[in-house]
Structure formats: structure tokens, C-alpha cells
Design a protein around this motif. Structure first.
Motif, PDB file in Angstrom:
ATOM      1  N   ASP A  26      -0.672   9.347  16.442  1.00 56.64           N
ATOM      2  CA  ASP A  26      -0.890   8.545  15.241  1.00 56.64           C
ATOM      3  C   ASP A  26       0.041   7.348  15.310  1.00 56.64           C
ATOM      4  O   ASP A  26       1.244   7.502  15.557  1.00 56.64           O
ATOM      5  CB  ASP A  26      -0.565   9.334  13.961  1.00 56.64           C
ATOM      6  N   TYR A  30      -0.210   1.251   9.736  1.00 53.67           N
ATOM      7  CA  TYR A  30      -1.638   1.062   9.489  1.00 53.67           C
ATOM      8  C   TYR A  30      -1.935  -0.435   9.572  1.00 53.67           C
ATOM      9  O   TYR A  30      -1.129  -1.257   9.112  1.00 53.67           O
ATOM     10  CB  TYR A  30      -1.984   1.611   8.098  1.00 53.67           C
ATOM     11  N   PRO A  34      -7.771  -3.510   8.142  1.00 57.99           N
ATOM     12  CA  PRO A  34      -8.579  -2.465   8.771  1.00 57.99           C
ATOM     13  C   PRO A  34     -10.067  -2.732   8.532  1.00 57.99           C
ATOM     14  O   PRO A  34     -10.434  -3.506   7.641  1.00 57.99           O
ATOM     15  CB  PRO A  34      -8.130  -1.196   8.049  1.00 57.99           C
ATOM     16  N   TRP A  38     -13.028   1.925   6.858  1.00 58.45           N
ATOM     17  CA  TRP A  38     -11.803   2.708   6.747  1.00 58.45           C
ATOM     18  C   TRP A  38     -11.212   2.567   5.347  1.00 58.45           C
ATOM     19  O   TRP A  38     -10.791   3.549   4.738  1.00 58.45           O
ATOM     20  CB  TRP A  38     -10.782   2.279   7.780  1.00 58.45           C
ATOM     21  N   SER A  39     -11.165   1.342   4.846  1.00 59.30           N
ATOM     22  CA  SER A  39     -10.603   1.101   3.506  1.00 59.30           C
ATOM     23  C   SER A  39     -11.414   1.816   2.435  1.00 59.30           C
ATOM     24  O   SER A  39     -10.855   2.418   1.520  1.00 59.30           O
ATOM     25  CB  SER A  39     -10.564  -0.398   3.206  1.00 59.30           C
ATOM     26  N   PHE A  43      -8.681   5.768   4.064  1.00 62.71           N
ATOM     27  CA  PHE A  43      -7.892   6.132   5.234  1.00 62.71           C
ATOM     28  C   PHE A  43      -6.586   5.352   5.251  1.00 62.71           C
ATOM     29  O   PHE A  43      -6.517   4.220   4.785  1.00 62.71           O
ATOM     30  CB  PHE A  43      -8.670   5.858   6.523  1.00 62.71           C
ATOM     31  N   ASN A  44      -5.529   5.978   5.792  1.00 65.72           N
ATOM     32  CA  ASN A  44      -4.222   5.324   5.827  1.00 65.72           C
ATOM     33  C   ASN A  44      -3.468   5.542   7.139  1.00 65.72           C
ATOM     34  O   ASN A  44      -2.317   5.143   7.268  1.00 65.72           O
ATOM     35  CB  ASN A  44      -3.362   5.765   4.642  1.00 65.72           C
ATOM     36  N   VAL A  45      -4.097   6.184   8.116  1.00 67.28           N
ATOM     37  CA  VAL A  45      -3.464   6.453   9.409  1.00 67.28           C
ATOM     38  C   VAL A  45      -4.486   6.204  10.518  1.00 67.28           C
ATOM     39  O   VAL A  45      -5.648   6.569  10.386  1.00 67.28           O
ATOM     40  CB  VAL A  45      -2.960   7.918   9.495  1.00 67.28           C
ATOM     41  N   VAL A  46      -4.025   5.598  11.621  1.00 70.04           N
ATOM     42  CA  VAL A  46      -4.883   5.384  12.785  1.00 70.04           C
ATOM     43  C   VAL A  46      -4.470   6.347  13.893  1.00 70.04           C
ATOM     44  O   VAL A  46      -3.301   6.416  14.265  1.00 70.04           O
ATOM     45  CB  VAL A  46      -4.803   3.927  13.288  1.00 70.04           C
ATOM     46  N   HIS A  47      -5.454   7.106  14.377  1.00 70.18           N
ATOM     47  CA  HIS A  47      -5.253   8.067  15.459  1.00 70.18           C
ATOM     48  C   HIS A  47      -5.833   7.468  16.743  1.00 70.18           C
ATOM     49  O   HIS A  47      -6.938   6.946  16.741  1.00 70.18           O
ATOM     50  CB  HIS A  47      -5.962   9.384  15.122  1.00 70.18           C
ATOM     51  N   ALA A 104      -9.615   6.454  12.193  1.00 67.53           N
ATOM     52  CA  ALA A 104      -8.679   6.531  11.074  1.00 67.53           C
ATOM     53  C   ALA A 104      -8.939   7.803  10.290  1.00 67.53           C
ATOM     54  O   ALA A 104     -10.020   8.388  10.348  1.00 67.53           O
ATOM     55  CB  ALA A 104      -8.839   5.308  10.178  1.00 67.53           C
ATOM     56  N   PRO A 110       1.641   8.874   4.788  1.00 68.71           N
ATOM     57  CA  PRO A 110       1.156   7.775   5.624  1.00 68.71           C
ATOM     58  C   PRO A 110       2.176   7.316   6.647  1.00 68.71           C
ATOM     59  O   PRO A 110       3.372   7.366   6.405  1.00 68.71           O
ATOM     60  CB  PRO A 110       0.848   6.656   4.627  1.00 68.71           C
TER      61      PRO A 110
END
Length: 112
Positions: A26, A30, A34, A38-39, A43-47, A104, A110
Motif C-alpha cells: 500500500d 493517496y 485520483p 475511486w473518489s 477509497f483512500n488507499v492505493v494498493h 484502490a 488511511p
């Protein structure tokens, strides 16, 4: 490539096919802009999943259940990977590196 400092490392796997190596993590921050999808989903995290092909050396030391690491990639004749934290150290060289997946998700804590 986004900054790879202070990322949460989930997996390091080595496969004899190729031989190859995979990192799942992760990102620490963020993105400011985005994708709308995603918004809209909160979502608040990018994997990110990184794939290293043609791996010819790997060294691993240490383990942790929740490692936060700094990752550096350098290009020369080979791709050099360094993963560092107080608990976990991984180094490898490979012919190539690719982003296999970037997605995400929502996390109560977060990143960034």
C-alpha cells in the motif's frame, strides 16, 4: 512511479518460474487527483503489485507482521531493488520490473 517511502509491505514472493518475484504494498500517500471512480467509492488507499522478471539474486532478512518500508529501484545493467526497514531487508536484481496491478480500497487507517 509514485514515491515508495513509508509503504506498507504485505507480501514478498519468489517463484522459480522465470524466475520471478512479486511485491504487494500500500502506498504511503493517496493521489491528489485520483480517478473519479475511486473518489465516488470512498477509497483512500492505493494498493500496488510489482512484478520482477528474470530475477538472478535475492537476499531476505527479517520479518514483521506490519512492516513499513522504504523501497528503492535503480536501473543499470539490471534492475536493483532494495527494501529496507528496521525489521525487514530485501535486496534483489532482475531483468525487468512491471506494475501488475494498481487498485484502490477503503481503509480505516488511511495511508499518508
Amino acid at each position: 512511479m509514485p514515491p515508495l517511502q513509508g509503504v506498507k509491505l504485505f507480501e514478498v514472493s519468489v517463484n522459480r518460474e522465470g524466475p520471478s518475484m512479486r511485491l504487494r504494498l500500500d502506498l504511503a500517500a493517496y493521489p491528489e487527483n485520483p480517478p473519479k471512480k475511486w473518489s465516488a467509492q470512498g477509497f483512500n488507499v492505493v494498493h500496488v503489485e510489482l512484478y520482477f522478471g528474470g530475477v538472478d539474486s535475492v537476499r531476505m532478512a527479517g520479518i514483521s507482521v506490519n512492516p513499513v518500508v522504504d523501497i528503492s529501484l535503480r536501473r543499470g545493467e539490471k534492475i536493483s531493488l532494495e527494501v529496507r526497514s528496521p525489521e525487514v531487508n530485501v535486496s534483489a536484481t532482475a531483468d525487468s520490473v512491471h506494475i501488475l496491478r494498481m487498485q484502490a480500497h477503503a481503509d480505516e487507517e488511511p495511508a499518508g
